[in-house]
Design a protein around this motif. Structure first.
Motif, PDB file in Angstrom:
ATOM      1  N   ARG A  37       0.827  -1.204   0.000  1.00 10.00           N
ATOM      2  CA  ARG A  37       0.000   0.000   0.000  1.00 10.00           C
ATOM      3  C   ARG A  37       0.865   1.259   0.000  1.00 10.00           C
ATOM      4  NH1 ARG A  37      -5.144   1.105   2.214  1.00 10.00           N
ATOM      5  NH2 ARG A  37      -5.166  -1.049   2.949  1.00 10.00           N
ATOM      6  N   HIS A  38       1.849   1.337   0.878  1.00  8.92           N
ATOM      7  CA  HIS A  38       2.695   2.527   0.960  1.00  8.92           C
ATOM      8  C   HIS A  38       3.542   2.709  -0.297  1.00  8.92           C
ATOM      9  CE1 HIS A  38       1.442   3.414   4.969  1.00  8.92           C
ATOM     10  NE2 HIS A  38       1.908   2.264   5.460  1.00  8.92           N
ATOM     11  N   LEU A  39       4.016   1.611  -0.870  1.00  9.57           N
ATOM     12  CA  LEU A  39       4.838   1.708  -2.073  1.00  9.57           C
ATOM     13  C   LEU A  39       4.022   2.201  -3.271  1.00  9.57           C
ATOM     14  CD1 LEU A  39       7.672   1.240  -3.176  1.00  9.57           C
ATOM     15  CD2 LEU A  39       6.994  -1.071  -3.737  1.00  9.57           C
ATOM     16  N   VAL A  40       2.811   1.678  -3.455  1.00  4.31           N
ATOM     17  CA  VAL A  40       1.973   2.114  -4.578  1.00  4.31           C
ATOM     18  C   VAL A  40       1.564   3.575  -4.396  1.00  4.31           C
ATOM     19  CG1 VAL A  40      -0.267   1.765  -5.698  1.00  4.31           C
ATOM     20  CG2 VAL A  40       1.156  -0.193  -5.147  1.00  4.31           C
ATOM     21  N   GLU A  41       1.219   3.970  -3.176  1.00  2.00           N
ATOM     22  CA  GLU A  41       0.841   5.365  -2.937  1.00  2.00           C
ATOM     23  C   GLU A  41       1.998   6.318  -3.209  1.00  2.00           C
ATOM     24  OE1 GLU A  41      -0.711   5.421   1.036  1.00  2.00           O
ATOM     25  OE2 GLU A  41      -2.732   4.878   0.357  1.00  2.00           O
ATOM     26  N   SER A  42       3.224   5.916  -2.849  1.00  2.00           N
ATOM     27  CA  SER A  42       4.363   6.808  -3.071  1.00  2.00           C
ATOM     28  C   SER A  42       4.807   6.822  -4.536  1.00  2.00           C
ATOM     29  CB  SER A  42       5.528   6.402  -2.174  1.00  2.00           C
ATOM     30  OG  SER A  42       6.019   5.130  -2.534  1.00  2.00           O
ATOM     31  N   LEU A  43       4.748   5.695  -5.220  1.00  2.00           N
ATOM     32  CA  LEU A  43       5.198   5.641  -6.615  1.00  2.00           C
ATOM     33  C   LEU A  43       4.217   6.311  -7.573  1.00  2.00           C
ATOM     34  CD1 LEU A  43       6.642   2.034  -7.037  1.00  2.00           C
ATOM     35  CD2 LEU A  43       7.894   4.171  -7.026  1.00  2.00           C
ATOM     36  N   TYR A  44       2.920   6.069  -7.379  1.00  2.41           N
ATOM     37  CA  TYR A  44       1.932   6.511  -8.361  1.00  2.41           C
ATOM     38  C   TYR A  44       1.080   7.684  -7.884  1.00  2.41           C
ATOM     39  CZ  TYR A  44       3.246   2.224 -10.705  1.00  2.41           C
ATOM     40  OH  TYR A  44       3.954   1.234 -11.324  1.00  2.41           O
ATOM     41  N   GLY A  45       1.190   8.085  -6.624  1.00  2.00           N
ATOM     42  CA  GLY A  45       0.461   9.245  -6.133  1.00  2.00           C
ATOM     43  C   GLY A  45      -1.040   9.060  -6.092  1.00  2.00           C
ATOM     44  N   VAL A  46      -1.514   7.893  -5.725  1.00  2.00           N
ATOM     45  CA  VAL A  46      -2.940   7.618  -5.628  1.00  2.00           C
ATOM     46  C   VAL A  46      -3.280   7.188  -4.204  1.00  2.00           C
ATOM     47  CG1 VAL A  46      -3.217   6.969  -8.051  1.00  2.00           C
ATOM     48  CG2 VAL A  46      -2.617   5.233  -6.380  1.00  2.00           C
ATOM     49  N   LYS A  47      -4.554   7.231  -3.869  1.00  2.00           N
ATOM     50  CA  LYS A  47      -5.036   6.766  -2.572  1.00  2.00           C
ATOM     51  C   LYS A  47      -5.484   5.321  -2.725  1.00  2.00           C
ATOM     52  CE  LYS A  47      -6.866   7.124   1.590  1.00  2.00           C
ATOM     53  NZ  LYS A  47      -6.265   6.149   2.419  1.00  2.00           N
ATOM     54  N   VAL A  48      -4.847   4.417  -1.979  1.00  2.00           N
ATOM     55  CA  VAL A  48      -5.168   2.992  -2.055  1.00  2.00           C
ATOM     56  C   VAL A  48      -6.265   2.689  -1.041  1.00  2.00           C
ATOM     57  CG1 VAL A  48      -4.270   0.669  -1.717  1.00  2.00           C
ATOM     58  CG2 VAL A  48      -2.869   2.380  -2.846  1.00  2.00           C
ATOM     59  N   VAL A  49      -7.339   2.058  -1.517  1.00  2.00           N
ATOM     60  CA  VAL A  49      -8.458   1.701  -0.660  1.00  2.00           C
ATOM     61  C   VAL A  49      -8.265   0.317  -0.064  1.00  2.00           C
ATOM     62  CG1 VAL A  49     -10.949   1.289  -0.616  1.00  2.00           C
ATOM     63  CG2 VAL A  49     -10.020   3.142  -1.997  1.00  2.00           C
ATOM     64  N   ARG A  50      -7.837  -0.639  -0.893  1.00  2.00           N
ATOM     65  CA  ARG A  50      -7.730  -2.019  -0.433  1.00  2.00           C
ATOM     66  C   ARG A  50      -6.608  -2.730  -1.192  1.00  2.00           C
ATOM     67  NH1 ARG A  50     -13.036  -3.893  -0.998  1.00  2.00           N
ATOM     68  NH2 ARG A  50     -12.635  -4.166  -3.202  1.00  2.00           N
ATOM     69  N   VAL A  51      -5.952  -3.672  -0.512  1.00  2.00           N
ATOM     70  CA  VAL A  51      -4.918  -4.501  -1.125  1.00  2.00           C
ATOM     71  C   VAL A  51      -5.250  -5.967  -0.839  1.00  2.00           C
ATOM     72  CG1 VAL A  51      -2.479  -5.113  -1.166  1.00  2.00           C
ATOM     73  CG2 VAL A  51      -3.140  -2.738  -0.872  1.00  2.00           C
ATOM     74  N   ASN A  52      -5.393  -6.762  -1.880  1.00  2.00           N
ATOM     75  CA  ASN A  52      -5.567  -8.205  -1.751  1.00  2.00           C
ATOM     76  C   ASN A  52      -4.357  -8.875  -2.380  1.00  2.00           C
ATOM     77  OD1 ASN A  52      -8.066  -7.677  -0.698  1.00  2.00           O
ATOM     78  ND2 ASN A  52      -9.167  -8.131  -2.579  1.00  2.00           N
ATOM     79  N   THR A  53      -3.897  -9.972  -1.781  1.00  2.00           N
ATOM     80  CA  THR A  53      -2.731 -10.671  -2.304  1.00  2.00           C
ATOM     81  C   THR A  53      -3.063 -12.126  -2.573  1.00  2.00           C
ATOM     82  OG1 THR A  53      -1.923 -11.166  -0.096  1.00  2.00           O
ATOM     83  CG2 THR A  53      -1.085  -9.175  -1.133  1.00  2.00           C
ATOM     84  N   ALA A  54      -2.319 -12.710  -3.496  1.00  2.00           N
ATOM     85  CA  ALA A  54      -2.441 -14.130  -3.819  1.00  2.00           C
ATOM     86  C   ALA A  54      -1.050 -14.653  -4.126  1.00  2.00           C
ATOM     87  CB  ALA A  54      -3.357 -14.343  -5.020  1.00  2.00           C
ATOM     88  N   VAL A  55      -0.737 -15.825  -3.596  1.00  2.00           N
ATOM     89  CA  VAL A  55       0.545 -16.460  -3.871  1.00  2.00           C
ATOM     90  C   VAL A  55       0.343 -17.411  -5.042  1.00  2.00           C
ATOM     91  CG1 VAL A  55       2.354 -17.941  -2.978  1.00  2.00           C
ATOM     92  CG2 VAL A  55       1.302 -16.248  -1.500  1.00  2.00           C
TER      93      VAL A  55
END
Length: 96
Positions: A37-55
Protein backbone atom coordinates in the motif's frame (compact mmCIF):
# COMPACT_ATOMS: atom_id res chain seq x y z
CA UNK A 1 13.62 -4.35 3.42
CA UNK A 2 13.70 -3.71 -0.30
CA UNK A 3 10.58 -4.93 -2.11
CA UNK A 4 10.14 -4.99 -5.85
CA UNK A 5 6.91 -4.23 -7.65
CA UNK A 6 5.99 -4.55 -11.34
CA UNK A 7 2.63 -4.07 -13.02
CA UNK A 8 0.97 -7.07 -14.63
CA UNK A 9 -0.44 -6.21 -18.06
CA UNK A 10 -2.77 -8.98 -19.23
CA UNK A 11 -6.29 -9.07 -20.65
CA UNK A 12 -7.78 -10.03 -17.30
CA UNK A 13 -5.81 -7.32 -15.45
CA UNK A 14 -6.92 -4.71 -18.00
CA UNK A 15 -10.57 -5.73 -17.54
CA UNK A 16 -10.18 -5.32 -13.76
CA UNK A 17 -8.69 -1.85 -14.30
CA UNK A 18 -11.54 -0.73 -16.56
CA UNK A 19 -14.45 -2.14 -14.57
CA UNK A 20 -13.40 -2.09 -10.91
CA UNK A 21 -10.33 0.19 -10.73
CA UNK A 22 -8.25 -2.73 -9.46
CA UNK A 23 -4.62 -2.76 -10.56
CA UNK A 24 -2.53 -5.93 -10.56
CA UNK A 25 1.14 -6.02 -9.56
CA UNK A 26 3.80 -8.70 -9.21
CA UNK A 27 5.51 -8.12 -5.86
CA UNK A 28 8.21 -9.71 -3.74
CA UNK A 29 7.00 -12.86 -1.95
CA UNK A 30 7.94 -11.47 1.47
CA UNK A 31 6.07 -8.14 1.04
CA UNK A 32 3.01 -7.60 3.21
CA UNK A 33 -0.13 -5.59 2.42
CA UNK A 34 0.92 -2.45 4.30
CA UNK A 35 4.27 -2.29 2.49
CA UNK A 36 2.51 -2.75 -0.86
CA UNK A 37 0.00 0.00 0.00
CA UNK A 38 2.69 2.53 0.96
CA UNK A 39 4.84 1.71 -2.07
CA UNK A 40 1.97 2.11 -4.58
CA UNK A 41 0.84 5.37 -2.94
CA UNK A 42 4.36 6.81 -3.07
CA UNK A 43 5.20 5.64 -6.62
CA UNK A 44 1.93 6.51 -8.36
CA UNK A 45 0.46 9.25 -6.13
CA UNK A 46 -2.94 7.62 -5.63
CA UNK A 47 -5.04 6.77 -2.57
CA UNK A 48 -5.17 2.99 -2.05
CA UNK A 49 -8.46 1.70 -0.66
CA UNK A 50 -7.73 -2.02 -0.43
CA UNK A 51 -4.92 -4.50 -1.13
CA UNK A 52 -5.57 -8.20 -1.75
CA UNK A 53 -2.73 -10.67 -2.30
CA UNK A 54 -2.44 -14.13 -3.82
CA UNK A 55 0.54 -16.46 -3.87
CA UNK A 56 1.00 -18.01 -7.31
CA UNK A 57 2.34 -21.51 -6.85
CA UNK A 58 5.40 -22.92 -8.61
CA UNK A 59 4.70 -25.11 -11.64
CA UNK A 60 6.60 -28.23 -12.61
CA UNK A 61 8.24 -28.07 -16.04
CA UNK A 62 9.79 -30.83 -18.16
CA UNK A 63 11.90 -30.34 -21.27
CA UNK A 64 13.48 -32.87 -23.60
CA UNK A 65 17.03 -32.08 -24.74
CA UNK A 66 19.80 -34.00 -26.46
CA UNK A 67 21.13 -35.12 -23.10
CA UNK A 68 17.74 -36.34 -21.90
CA UNK A 69 14.87 -35.08 -19.83
CA UNK A 70 15.45 -31.95 -17.75
CA UNK A 71 13.09 -31.40 -14.84
CA UNK A 72 12.61 -28.25 -12.88
CA UNK A 73 10.02 -25.78 -11.75
CA UNK A 74 9.16 -22.13 -12.06
CA UNK A 75 9.54 -19.76 -9.13
CA UNK A 76 6.71 -19.06 -6.70
CA UNK A 77 5.62 -15.41 -6.69
CA UNK A 78 3.06 -13.08 -5.14
CA UNK A 79 0.37 -11.14 -6.97
CA UNK A 80 -1.18 -8.01 -5.44
CA UNK A 81 -4.59 -6.63 -6.41
CA UNK A 82 -4.66 -2.94 -5.47
CA UNK A 83 -7.96 -1.04 -5.42
CA UNK A 84 -7.62 2.72 -5.76
CA UNK A 85 -10.08 5.42 -4.67
CA UNK A 86 -12.99 6.40 -6.87
CA UNK A 87 -11.99 8.79 -9.66
CA UNK A 88 -8.26 8.00 -9.49
CA UNK A 89 -6.26 5.87 -11.90
CA UNK A 90 -2.72 4.72 -12.57
CA UNK A 91 -1.18 5.31 -15.98
CA UNK A 92 1.45 2.62 -16.61
CA UNK A 93 2.33 3.99 -20.06
CA UNK A 94 3.23 7.57 -19.08
CA UNK A 95 6.96 6.76 -18.71
CA UNK A 96 7.36 5.22 -22.16
Amino acid sequence: MNISIKPVITEKATRLQDRLQVYTFRVSPDADKNQIRHLVESLYGVKVVRVNTAVVRAKNKNRWTKSGLLRGNTAKWKKAFVTVAEGQNIDFYSNI
